[in-house]
Design an enzyme around this catalytic site. Sequence first.
Site, mmCIF file in Angstrom:
data_model
loop_
_atom_site.group_PDB
_atom_site.id
_atom_site.type_symbol
_atom_site.label_atom_id
_atom_site.label_comp_id
_atom_site.label_asym_id
_atom_site.label_seq_id
_atom_site.Cartn_x
_atom_site.Cartn_y
_atom_site.Cartn_z
ATOM 1 C CG HIS A 69 31.289 33.972 36.722
ATOM 2 N ND1 HIS A 69 31.708 32.763 36.215
ATOM 3 C CD2 HIS A 69 32.393 34.578 37.218
ATOM 4 C CE1 HIS A 69 33.009 32.631 36.414
ATOM 5 N NE2 HIS A 69 33.447 33.719 37.020
ATOM 6 C CG ASP A 70 34.398 36.262 34.763
ATOM 7 O OD1 ASP A 70 34.002 37.031 35.665
ATOM 8 O OD2 ASP A 70 35.350 35.483 34.916
ATOM 9 C CE LYS A 73 36.812 39.064 34.641
ATOM 10 N NZ LYS A 73 37.740 37.990 35.063
ATOM 11 C CG HIS A 123 33.451 38.681 41.251
ATOM 12 N ND1 HIS A 123 34.686 38.069 41.317
ATOM 13 C CD2 HIS A 123 32.982 38.428 40.005
ATOM 14 C CE1 HIS A 123 34.956 37.500 40.154
ATOM 15 N NE2 HIS A 123 33.932 37.698 39.347
#
Length: 207
Positions: A69-70, A73, A123
């Site tokens: 999910h990140d 980044k 998010h």
Amino acid sequence: ADLRMYERKRRRTAAGREGHTVLLRVIQERSPDLGTHLEGVGELAASTARMLGLEPAAIEQTARAAELHDIGKVGVPEAILNKAGPLDADEWAFIHRHTIIGERILSAVPALAPVGHIVRSSHESWDGTGYPDGLAGDAIPVEARVIAVCDAFDAMLADRAYRKGVGPGRALAELRRRSGAQFDPSVVEAFAKAWRLRAERPADRAS
């Protein structure tokens, strides 16, 4: 025809697993701490999805999306990710784009496109104040609602440059405080039950 269909499905599954493994390795090489966090969120998300009674395929998708999910980044400068002080408006704009970047990365692997859809919404907030699309309530994929709770819990436990981590009891209390606003109340309660069962396992008590 059935054999051909099975073979296509097998290949898509294998491609998805390989792509998932490669992307996890990319995250771990760039940021070992983030890689550890994502593995923890993946485990918590699978347990919570199971407690909610999701189908096995949805549980697997939830775990995959939680672990990735990140991924977006990787497109955010290190100076922003590791900043000790508060972020300014431009820096928050970078952070708020990372779920969209993540969806684009995952969509490059067709077998991971459904995971990308979940990642984009990971998010969002139950009350509609999240990002990037301002979704609310049941409009947020349930898998993403699970990830939001598990991500927040694991993040609260970890030490950061600007604060010390908190204990599980305090983190659970904070999840319940935000239940109905940031988080889906039913997911918070499912998470709490899954965490309690995990804590009650003999191996966990011994450790």
